[in-house]
Scaffold this motif. Structure first.
Motif, PDB file in Angstrom:
ATOM      1  N   TYR A 194       0.842  -1.194   0.000  1.00  0.00           N
ATOM      2  CA  TYR A 194       0.000   0.000   0.000  1.00  0.00           C
ATOM      3  C   TYR A 194       0.877   1.244   0.000  1.00  0.00           C
ATOM      4  CZ  TYR A 194      -3.473   3.421   1.584  1.00  0.00           C
ATOM      5  OH  TYR A 194      -4.290   4.513   1.707  1.00  0.00           O
ATOM      6  N   ILE A 195       0.593   2.181  -0.918  1.00  0.00           N
ATOM      7  CA  ILE A 195       1.303   3.457  -0.997  1.00  0.00           C
ATOM      8  C   ILE A 195       0.386   4.535  -0.444  1.00  0.00           C
ATOM      9  CG2 ILE A 195       2.555   5.060  -2.480  1.00  0.00           C
ATOM     10  CD1 ILE A 195       3.750   2.251  -2.304  1.00  0.00           C
ATOM     11  N   GLU A 196       0.724   5.020   0.740  1.00  0.00           N
ATOM     12  CA  GLU A 196      -0.181   5.926   1.454  1.00  0.00           C
ATOM     13  C   GLU A 196      -0.314   7.275   0.776  1.00  0.00           C
ATOM     14  OE1 GLU A 196      -1.059   7.097   6.113  1.00  0.00           O
ATOM     15  OE2 GLU A 196       0.844   6.176   5.542  1.00  0.00           O
ATOM     16  N   GLU A 197       0.745   7.751   0.079  1.00  0.00           N
ATOM     17  CA  GLU A 197       0.738   9.086  -0.500  1.00  0.00           C
ATOM     18  C   GLU A 197      -0.379   9.281  -1.518  1.00  0.00           C
ATOM     19  OE1 GLU A 197       3.375   7.233  -0.089  1.00  0.00           O
ATOM     20  OE2 GLU A 197       4.488   8.394   1.420  1.00  0.00           O
ATOM     21  N   ASP A 198      -0.606   8.285  -2.359  1.00  0.00           N
ATOM     22  CA  ASP A 198      -1.656   8.416  -3.376  1.00  0.00           C
ATOM     23  C   ASP A 198      -2.733   7.343  -3.271  1.00  0.00           C
ATOM     24  OD1 ASP A 198      -0.084   6.315  -4.101  1.00  0.00           O
ATOM     25  OD2 ASP A 198       0.524   7.110  -6.045  1.00  0.00           O
ATOM     26  N   SER A 199      -2.742   6.599  -2.146  1.00  0.00           N
ATOM     27  CA  SER A 199      -3.770   5.585  -1.871  1.00  0.00           C
ATOM     28  C   SER A 199      -3.863   4.527  -2.974  1.00  0.00           C
ATOM     29  CB  SER A 199      -5.147   6.248  -1.680  1.00  0.00           C
ATOM     30  OG  SER A 199      -5.115   7.166  -0.615  1.00  0.00           O
ATOM     31  N   THR A 200      -2.718   4.121  -3.482  1.00  0.00           N
ATOM     32  CA  THR A 200      -2.673   3.074  -4.503  1.00  0.00           C
ATOM     33  C   THR A 200      -1.967   1.844  -3.958  1.00  0.00           C
ATOM     34  OG1 THR A 200      -0.580   3.898  -5.409  1.00  0.00           O
ATOM     35  CG2 THR A 200      -2.616   4.762  -6.381  1.00  0.00           C
TER      36      THR A 200
END
Length: 357
Positions: A194-200
């Motif tokens: 999970y990439i929190e910066e862009d919610s991807t």
């Protein structure tokens, strides 16, 4: 506010603050002595240790907030009684109910602090506290939430073999999508992050099978960046997530989990109701402490403190027993949270009526 009110209110708040300053360092020292071996073994950076101790301080203070208050009220009220100050106050024409007023004002202040702690500060501290514990102090089996299988909506079911809450990474991810009871496609990946910066989400070794009427369509790529309808909380440990969410986030989370029929909904509601029961406990325990310690006794302050510690232990016992019942059975979380307050509220009423006499 009269001189008497200011005098008692200042003693109330100062004794409570001193009690926190005395017991919290003791709690930190004991906890650190227990964990220092694993901290040194894992070469934990000094900055992370300091942040962990700060999180532990907030976590520990919030957990025992009413009990610290209870003991501090017994302590300084017993001193007033031993110095015959309570007798002087009541002999001057002040009723016991009027004598209790500054205690209740102090209770309002402490309850407001408790609400801010419970709704906002304690969840963040709990998140940091648990992250550190799972990363450095627990075994690998505790770090990962294993074999997560959840139906996240009417159409989708997700599964991961394990999920690391610190790195936000899952292993052996699968998503199955159904339409009218029939699977239409299945996504799998050896790794999901999970990439929190862009919610991807980043999926490694991505594989998608779309099921057709006559044949299937395959989509295979080494890396796939995409978005999903589920949130990160769907992959985090059930025992971990509830206490790390702010109140508004927790309410939304519970609503979503109720729609999904989560079997852990009692545990989530327990965490929600506890945020409001704690401030009420402050008033109940304050009244009990004043009623118990406002009389001068032959045994002095020690008798009052011993009695107070017994009451505190019984309160904790009830709280833990009914909390466990609610989290591990069909027992009502609302009743589990409020039952100790109801029982001790009745006790406070009778003790207060007796003290007035």
């Amino acid at each position: 506010m009269k001189i008497l009110d200011w005098y008692i209110l200042k003693r109330y708040l100062m004794t409570f603050a001193v009690m926190l300053l005395l017991f919290i360092p003791i709690g930190i020292t004991v906890h650190l002595a227990e964990k220092i071996g694993k901290i040194l073994e894992n070469n934990v950076p000094f900055g992370e240790v300091m942040q962990y101790l700060l999180d532990f301080t907030i976590y520990f203070a919030h957990l025992l907030f009413p009990l610290f208050l209870f003991l501090s009220v017994i302590w300084f009220t017993s001193k007033l009684a031993n110095n015959t100050e309570v007798v002087a106050f009541l002999s001057s024409g002040v009723s016991f109910t009027r004598f209790l007023r500054p205690y209740l004002i102090g209770g309002v202040i402490v309850a407001l602090i408790s609400i801010v702690l419970g709704l906002y500060l304690a969840p963040n501290a709990s998140k940091g506290f648990n992250n550190f514990k799972y990363k450095y102090l627990s075994g690998k089996k505790e770090i990962n939430n294993t074999n997560v299988l959840k139906q996240i909506n009417d159409n989708d079911i997700i599964y991961v073999t394990s999920f690391d809450t610190k790195n936000k990474t899952g292993v052996n991810f699968t998503l199955e999508h159904f339409e009218t009871g029939k699977m239409t496609y299945k996504i799998s990946a050896s790794n999901i992050r999970y990439i929190e910066e862009d919610s991807t989400y980043i999926l490694r070794n991505y594989f998608k099978r779309s099921i057709g009427d006559n044949d299937d369509e395959l989509d295979i790529v080494r890396r796939k960046d995409t978005v999903f309808s589920f949130d990160l909380e769907d992959l985090t440990p059930e025992s971990y997530i509830a206490e790390t969410l702010r109140y508004d986030e927790l309410v939304r989370f519970i609503d979503r989990e109720e729609k999904r029929g989560s079997k852990y909904i009692g545990r989530y509601k327990l965490a929600k109701y506890q945020k409001w029961s704690l401030p009420v406990s402050v008033f109940i325990l304050t009244i009990i402490a004043v009623a118990v310690s406002s009389r001068k006794r032959r045994g002095g302050m020690g008798v009052n403190l011993a009695f107070g510690i017994c009451i505190a232990m019984i309160f904790v016992f009830f709280d833990k027993i009914f909390g466990t019942l609610a989290s591990q059975s069909n027992f009502s979380p609302l009743l589990a949270v409020w039952f100790p307050n109801i029982i001790f509220g009745i006790l406070a009423f009778f003790l207060l009526r007796n003290a007035k006499r």
